[in-house]
Design a protein around this motif. Structure first.
Motif, PDB file in Angstrom:
ATOM      1  N   LEU A 507       0.851  -1.194   0.000  1.00  0.00           N
ATOM      2  CA  LEU A 507       0.000   0.000   0.000  1.00  0.00           C
ATOM      3  C   LEU A 507       0.884   1.240   0.000  1.00  0.00           C
ATOM      4  O   LEU A 507       1.609   1.478   0.974  1.00  0.00           O
ATOM      5  N   ASP A 508       0.866   1.969  -1.111  1.00  0.00           N
ATOM      6  CA  ASP A 508       1.703   3.169  -1.173  1.00  0.00           C
ATOM      7  C   ASP A 508       0.791   4.391  -1.065  1.00  0.00           C
ATOM      8  O   ASP A 508       0.200   4.813  -2.045  1.00  0.00           O
ATOM      9  N   GLU A 509       0.690   4.940   0.137  1.00  0.00           N
ATOM     10  CA  GLU A 509      -0.213   6.073   0.422  1.00  0.00           C
ATOM     11  C   GLU A 509      -1.633   5.740  -0.053  1.00  0.00           C
ATOM     12  O   GLU A 509      -2.319   6.581  -0.618  1.00  0.00           O
ATOM     13  N   ALA A 510      -2.049   4.496   0.195  1.00  0.00           N
ATOM     14  CA  ALA A 510      -3.289   3.989  -0.397  1.00  0.00           C
ATOM     15  C   ALA A 510      -4.538   4.612   0.190  1.00  0.00           C
ATOM     16  O   ALA A 510      -5.571   4.666  -0.478  1.00  0.00           O
ATOM     17  N   THR A 511      -4.497   5.076   1.422  1.00  0.00           N
ATOM     18  CA  THR A 511      -5.741   5.590   2.019  1.00  0.00           C
ATOM     19  C   THR A 511      -5.683   7.105   2.223  1.00  0.00           C
ATOM     20  O   THR A 511      -6.573   7.685   2.823  1.00  0.00           O
ATOM     21  N   SER A 512      -4.651   7.734   1.681  1.00  0.00           N
ATOM     22  CA  SER A 512      -4.466   9.159   2.000  1.00  0.00           C
ATOM     23  C   SER A 512      -5.536  10.057   1.384  1.00  0.00           C
ATOM     24  O   SER A 512      -5.774  11.145   1.884  1.00  0.00           O
ATOM     25  N   ALA A 513      -6.197   9.585   0.285  1.00  0.00           N
ATOM     26  CA  ALA A 513      -7.191  10.467  -0.355  1.00  0.00           C
ATOM     27  C   ALA A 513      -8.585  10.299   0.268  1.00  0.00           C
ATOM     28  O   ALA A 513      -9.533  10.912  -0.189  1.00  0.00           O
ATOM     29  N   LEU A 514      -8.710   9.473   1.279  1.00  0.00           N
ATOM     30  CA  LEU A 514     -10.043   9.184   1.820  1.00  0.00           C
ATOM     31  C   LEU A 514     -10.396  10.125   2.965  1.00  0.00           C
ATOM     32  O   LEU A 514      -9.516  10.666   3.643  1.00  0.00           O
ATOM     33  N   ASP A 515     -11.703  10.275   3.202  1.00  0.00           N
ATOM     34  CA  ASP A 515     -12.092  11.090   4.347  1.00  0.00           C
ATOM     35  C   ASP A 515     -11.814  10.297   5.627  1.00  0.00           C
ATOM     36  O   ASP A 515     -11.655   9.064   5.575  1.00  0.00           O
ATOM     37  N   PRO A 516     -11.700  10.971   6.773  1.00  0.00           N
ATOM     38  CA  PRO A 516     -11.251  10.284   7.992  1.00  0.00           C
ATOM     39  C   PRO A 516     -12.080   9.053   8.342  1.00  0.00           C
ATOM     40  O   PRO A 516     -11.541   8.025   8.738  1.00  0.00           O
ATOM     41  N   ALA A 517     -13.427   9.139   8.150  1.00  0.00           N
ATOM     42  CA  ALA A 517     -14.273   8.002   8.550  1.00  0.00           C
ATOM     43  C   ALA A 517     -13.964   6.789   7.674  1.00  0.00           C
ATOM     44  O   ALA A 517     -13.747   5.682   8.178  1.00  0.00           O
ATOM     45  N   THR A 518     -13.913   6.995   6.343  1.00  0.00           N
ATOM     46  CA  THR A 518     -13.631   5.872   5.440  1.00  0.00           C
ATOM     47  C   THR A 518     -12.222   5.365   5.674  1.00  0.00           C
ATOM     48  O   THR A 518     -11.970   4.153   5.645  1.00  0.00           O
ATOM     49  N   GLU A 519     -11.307   6.300   5.902  1.00  0.00           N
ATOM     50  CA  GLU A 519      -9.918   5.880   6.111  1.00  0.00           C
ATOM     51  C   GLU A 519      -9.828   4.969   7.338  1.00  0.00           C
ATOM     52  O   GLU A 519      -9.204   3.903   7.286  1.00  0.00           O
ATOM     53  N   SER A 520     -10.489   5.344   8.433  1.00  0.00           N
ATOM     54  CA  SER A 520     -10.328   4.502   9.629  1.00  0.00           C
ATOM     55  C   SER A 520     -11.068   3.175   9.456  1.00  0.00           C
ATOM     56  O   SER A 520     -10.590   2.134   9.900  1.00  0.00           O
ATOM     57  N   ALA A 521     -12.230   3.183   8.717  1.00  0.00           N
ATOM     58  CA  ALA A 521     -12.921   1.906   8.463  1.00  0.00           C
ATOM     59  C   ALA A 521     -12.041   0.984   7.625  1.00  0.00           C
ATOM     60  O   ALA A 521     -11.905  -0.201   7.910  1.00  0.00           O
ATOM     61  N   LEU A 522     -11.411   1.577   6.603  1.00  0.00           N
ATOM     62  CA  LEU A 522     -10.563   0.763   5.736  1.00  0.00           C
ATOM     63  C   LEU A 522      -9.331   0.255   6.466  1.00  0.00           C
ATOM     64  O   LEU A 522      -8.906  -0.885   6.289  1.00  0.00           O
ATOM     65  N   ASN A 523      -8.796   1.123   7.308  1.00  0.00           N
ATOM     66  CA  ASN A 523      -7.617   0.681   8.056  1.00  0.00           C
ATOM     67  C   ASN A 523      -7.956  -0.465   9.001  1.00  0.00           C
ATOM     68  O   ASN A 523      -7.139  -1.366   9.217  1.00  0.00           O
ATOM     69  N   ALA A 524      -9.193  -0.427   9.531  1.00  0.00           N
ATOM     70  CA  ALA A 524      -9.615  -1.541  10.393  1.00  0.00           C
ATOM     71  C   ALA A 524      -9.651  -2.829   9.559  1.00  0.00           C
ATOM     72  O   ALA A 524      -9.207  -3.890  10.001  1.00  0.00           O
ATOM     73  N   THR A 525     -10.180  -2.721   8.311  1.00  0.00           N
ATOM     74  CA  THR A 525     -10.218  -3.894   7.413  1.00  0.00           C
ATOM     75  C   THR A 525      -8.806  -4.380   7.140  1.00  0.00           C
ATOM     76  O   THR A 525      -8.519  -5.580   7.213  1.00  0.00           O
ATOM     77  N   ILE A 526      -7.928  -3.440   6.832  1.00  0.00           N
ATOM     78  CA  ILE A 526      -6.554  -3.824   6.486  1.00  0.00           C
ATOM     79  C   ILE A 526      -5.896  -4.514   7.685  1.00  0.00           C
ATOM     80  O   ILE A 526      -5.174  -5.503   7.531  1.00  0.00           O
ATOM     81  N   LYS A 527      -6.190  -4.017   8.876  1.00  0.00           N
ATOM     82  CA  LYS A 527      -5.608  -4.650  10.071  1.00  0.00           C
ATOM     83  C   LYS A 527      -6.104  -6.082  10.218  1.00  0.00           C
ATOM     84  O   LYS A 527      -5.361  -6.979  10.580  1.00  0.00           O
ATOM     85  N   LYS A 528      -7.407  -6.292   9.898  1.00  0.00           N
ATOM     86  CA  LYS A 528      -7.945  -7.660   9.970  1.00  0.00           C
ATOM     87  C   LYS A 528      -7.250  -8.550   8.941  1.00  0.00           C
ATOM     88  O   LYS A 528      -6.861  -9.675   9.210  1.00  0.00           O
ATOM     89  N   LEU A 529      -7.076  -7.987   7.726  1.00  0.00           N
ATOM     90  CA  LEU A 529      -6.451  -8.753   6.645  1.00  0.00           C
ATOM     91  C   LEU A 529      -4.994  -9.064   6.945  1.00  0.00           C
ATOM     92  O   LEU A 529      -4.431 -10.043   6.452  1.00  0.00           O
ATOM     93  N   ALA A 530      -4.394  -8.228   7.769  1.00  0.00           N
ATOM     94  CA  ALA A 530      -2.960  -8.370   8.044  1.00  0.00           C
ATOM     95  C   ALA A 530      -2.641  -9.709   8.700  1.00  0.00           C
ATOM     96  O   ALA A 530      -1.515 -10.174   8.631  1.00  0.00           O
ATOM     97  N   LYS A 531      -3.664 -10.314   9.306  1.00  0.00           N
ATOM     98  CA  LYS A 531      -3.409 -11.581  10.009  1.00  0.00           C
ATOM     99  C   LYS A 531      -3.045 -12.694   9.029  1.00  0.00           C
ATOM    100  O   LYS A 531      -2.359 -13.627   9.380  1.00  0.00           O
ATOM    101  N   GLU A 532      -3.526 -12.576   7.785  1.00  0.00           N
ATOM    102  CA  GLU A 532      -3.323 -13.689   6.844  1.00  0.00           C
ATOM    103  C   GLU A 532      -2.244 -13.427   5.815  1.00  0.00           C
ATOM    104  O   GLU A 532      -2.040 -14.226   4.924  1.00  0.00           O
ATOM    105  N   ARG A 533      -1.622 -12.276   5.853  1.00  0.00           N
ATOM    106  CA  ARG A 533      -0.654 -11.953   4.788  1.00  0.00           C
ATOM    107  C   ARG A 533       0.346 -10.903   5.263  1.00  0.00           C
ATOM    108  O   ARG A 533       0.156 -10.305   6.320  1.00  0.00           O
ATOM    109  N   THR A 534       1.375 -10.723   4.435  1.00  0.00           N
ATOM    110  CA  THR A 534       2.331  -9.659   4.742  1.00  0.00           C
ATOM    111  C   THR A 534       1.775  -8.351   4.194  1.00  0.00           C
ATOM    112  O   THR A 534       1.249  -8.327   3.081  1.00  0.00           O
TER     113      THR A 534
END
Ligand SMILES: Nc1ncnc2c1ncn2[C@@H]1O[C@H](COP(=O)(O)OP(=O)(O)OP(=O)(O)O)[C@@H](O)[C@H]1O
Length: 732
Positions: A507-534
């Motif tokens: 992810l290269d600055e992948a969430t920087s264009a999002l509004d804070p609410a979407t950014e934090s929701a997406l980051n929560a998803t990414i954190k969940k996904l992090a368990k199964e991959r690098t």
């Protein structure tokens, strides 16, 4: 000329059978065209003059029959030629497109879009039309000339020799001009490609052109380019005219010589009238053929230049020249061929040094291990080398020193295709392809089911929006995604990456264009996904990676600190400084209202000694402003009355500089990011701005007006004096 003929023959090699058939049929057609004039000799001397009706009918009948057979052969030859031409054109297109897919990324960085497009739109057609001319007019003319010359030699050798001498004169001029003609074609084609690029760029940049009112500037630029094209086009036309005119003049002289010499021979009765007419008719037919040949000469030069341009692309360095030799490593990486489940991979930057140009290092001796399943973040100032780490990780560039090891094997020696199949990447600017949303999302996994696509879209927080569109997943993505907002495009790109279920998510600055609410929701998803991959992410927003397993802080191409969030804060170093800069703000969910803490304000040097109570009041004076990408927040030279703190986004600081031609140009001198501030002198007095501030991404800033601050501070004279003193010191 021979190089063009040789190249065309090599293009025809895969279609030998068709080509031979074409030559046979075309040959039949040609024999008739060449021999027919000879019939005049027989017709006049053996049938018309002795008044032999029987022979007359026989000769006419034979000519008619031969004519019908040869014309039919000619029609079939035309069909074969059309097929051969289309096949060669198709082959060249496929070969070129396939090469463009393999070329190293640096090839594209050194070129404008128009250069590559021109290979398809003008160079291949130039080769194709020359091939067509050579195989029809070219062969016809050469065969007619050879046959006619043989017959002419038979009829009257002395006249034939005069013709040979004259005909060779016809080609001397074009041969002498070939270097100049080559240069003219090269220059014309280069300028045409430039103009193509200009138009492509202009169409893509219409939004920015209109918002900056740049129409006139663009028109001027376009006129400059068309002037260049006009000059090269004019020179080319002159060369082409000369290439056509010189042979015509030579031909005129040969005609005169033949007419005089032929009539003289008939006058002294060395040849009969029939022979003279046959000779003339044959010579005229040969003259026409030679004349047609002269028309091919400019197109040969055109094709030669186009072939050289194609050749340059074919010979440009590919990403990985020896991919086919890497099967063994491919097995280790993908496990597909051996049928085993792919081995999870560890990544190691082993003493990696790298620069885009050899003498300008961008990464210096990087030593870093990323175990499988880790969530790693690269942070640091702009230009410190974070994205370059990603470019190496994606295999787009190779280290100059050291190596990037995947499970202990150098990526350089591995099969890059199977490696890339196991990763997915989201950039800050993401390209959307022509097609529907579904097709775009399935791009990373062509056999993805609808369920997989929907799941990825849900994880990327874009499913509900897609479903709200009348066509849902069948909505057409217009021109690179222009019918979606920047944030929506970003979420679509994240969904596209997730469809692949990659082992490595970059992810290269992948969430920087999002509004804070979407950014934090997406980051929560990414954190969940992090368990199964690098996951390897680059960000300048530290709050999005505070729970990463490893945070690497970059500065001037080196990792200056690494560890977990807490450890790095304890170090009180670079990370601590960046963290302090970015905290102390509260954003509304949509990111359109920002509150700044008194404690954060106290970190600004000019507010350092101001009491918390006054700072609380000052914090209420700030106003939130949003800027689109490419907007100017401050213009150099304008009188300023506001101070700004950048809350989210990236801006460029530009200064007007005069170049060696005396032209004023804006030079970038710095990039500011979340938490940086600018324009504080405006709080002191109404002085002209010393630099321009332009947004690189969409930005949220808070601003403070001088009048409001001065009004507030007028109630606290001692604080006012202090603030003014510090700001005056800044002003120097
Ligand atoms: N394609 C390129 N060609 C030449 N130089 C480049 C190229 N890409 C980046 N650079 C230079 O390499 C250096 C490191 O750039 P890089 O993009 O890796 O930094 P970064 O830390 O990701 O910056 P940012 O946060 O602004 O994206 C910079 O000086 C940049 O100008």
């Amino acid at each position: 000329m021979w190089s063009v003929v040789k190249a065309i023959l090599s293009y025809l090699r895969p279609y030998k059978l068709l080509f031979v058939l074409f030559l046979l049929l075309f040959g039949l057609d040609l024999i008739f065209v060449s021999i027919a004039p000879l019939s005049f000799n027989f017709l006049i001397d053996y049938a018309v003059t002795p008044k032999n009706m029987e022979l007359f009918m026989l000769i006419i009948g034979t000519i008619l029959l031969l004519g019908i057979v040869c014309t039919i052969a000619g029609i079939f030859a035309d069909r074969l030629l059309s097929r051969l031409n289309a096949l060669v054109e198709q082959d060249l297109r496929h070969r070129l497109f396939s090469k463009l897919q393999q070329l190293h990324i640096s090839y594209y960085q050194g070129k404008r879009t128009g250069d590559s497009v021109a290979l398809f739109s003008s160079d291949i057609p130039a080769i194709s039309s020359t091939m067509s001319a050579l195989l029809s007019t070219g062969i016809q003319s050469v065969v007619v000339v050879i046959i006619s010359m043989s017959v002419l030699l038979y009829l009257e050798w002395s006249m034939a020799l005069v013709i040979i001498a004259g005909a060779s004169l016809i080609f001397v001029g074009p041969m002498l001009m070939s270097k100049r003609a080559n240069q003219s074609y090269e220059s014309y084609k280069a300028h045409k490609a430039q103009l193509n690029s200009e138009v492509t760029e202009n169409v893509k940049a219409q939004k920015i052109i209109k918002s900056f009112n740049l129409q006139q500037v663009m028109l001027q630029r376009f006129q400059d380019r068309t002037k260049q094209l006009f000059v090269s086009s004019y020179k080319l036309n002159l060369v082409n005219a000369a290439l056509g005119r010189i042979p015509m003049i030579s031909l005129l002289f040969v005609n005169l010589a033949i007419m005089t010499f032929g009539s003289y021979l008939a006058l002294i009765e060395r040849i009969t009238i029939g022979e003279l007419i046959a000779f003339y008719t044959m010579y005229m037919s040969m003259g026409n053929s030679v004349y047609s040949l002269t028309f091919i000469i400019p197109s040969l030069t055109d094709a030669k230049v186009s072939m050289e341009r194609l050749q340059a692309a074919f010979q440009a360095a590919s990403e990985y020249e020896h991919d086919h030799k890497k099967e063994a490593t491919a097995d280790a990486l993908s496990g597909q061929q051996s049928g085993k489940v792919a081995e999870p991979f560890n990544i190691q930057y082993d003493r990696v040094s790298f620069g885009y140009e050899p003498d300008k290092p961008v990464l210096d001796n990087i030593q870093l291990t990323i175990p499988y399943g880790a969530n790693v973040a690269f942070v640091g100032s702009s230009g410190s080398g974070k994205s370059s780490m990603i470019q190496l990780l994606l295999g787009l560039y190779q280290p100059q020193e050291g190596s990037l090891l995947i499970n202990g094997s150098s990526l350089n020696q591995s099969n890059i295709a199977s490696y890339r199949e196991r990763l997915a990447v989201v950039f800050q600017d993401n390209f959307m392809f022509q097609g529907t949303i579904r097709e775009n999302l399935a791009m990373s996994k062509l056999d993805a089911t609808d369920e997989e696509i929907k799941l990825a879209a849900k994880q990327a927080e874009i499913h509900d929006y897609i479903m709200s569109l009348p066509q849902g997943y069948n909505t057409i993505v217009e021109d690179e995604g222009s019918n979606f907002s920047g944030g929506q495009r970003q979420r679509l790109a994240i969904a596209r990456a997730l469809v692949r279920k990659p082992q490595l998510l970059v992810l290269d600055e992948a969430t920087s264009a999002l509004d804070p609410a979407t950014e934090s929701a997406l980051n929560a998803t990414i954190k969940k996904l992090a368990k199964e991959r690098t996951i390897v992410s680059v960000t300048h927003r530290l709050a999005t990676v505070d729970d990463a397993d490893l945070i690497c802080v970059f500065h001037q191409g080196k990792i200056v600190e690494q560890g977990k969030h807490g450890e790095l804060l304890d170090k009180q170093g670079q990370y601590h400084y960046l963290w302090e800069k970015q905290t102390g703000f509260t954003l509304s969910e949509e990111g359109d209202d920002v509150q700044i803490d008194a404690a954060r304000l106290s970190k600004l040097t000019f507010f350092k000694q101001v009491s918390d109570e006054v700072l609380e009041d000052i914090s209420m004076l700030f106003n939130t402003e949003k800027f689109e990408q490419g907007s100017t927040i401050i213009q150099e030279g304008d009188r300023g009355e506001k101070f700004y703190i950048l809350i989210r986004g990236k801006v460029e600081v530009l200064k007007d500089m005069t170049d060696e031609h005396g032209q004023v140009r804006q030079q970038p001198i710095a990039v500011l990011e979340d938490g940086d501030h600018f324009g504080e002198i405006a709080l002191l007095q109404n002085v002209p701005r010393t630099a321009t501030i332009k947004t690189i991404t969409s930005c949220v800033v808070i601003s403070l007006q001088r009048k409001l601050l001065q009004h507030m501070l007028s109630k606290h004279p001692e604080i006012n004096d202090y603030v003014r003193k510090v700001l005056l010191e800044r002003l120097g």
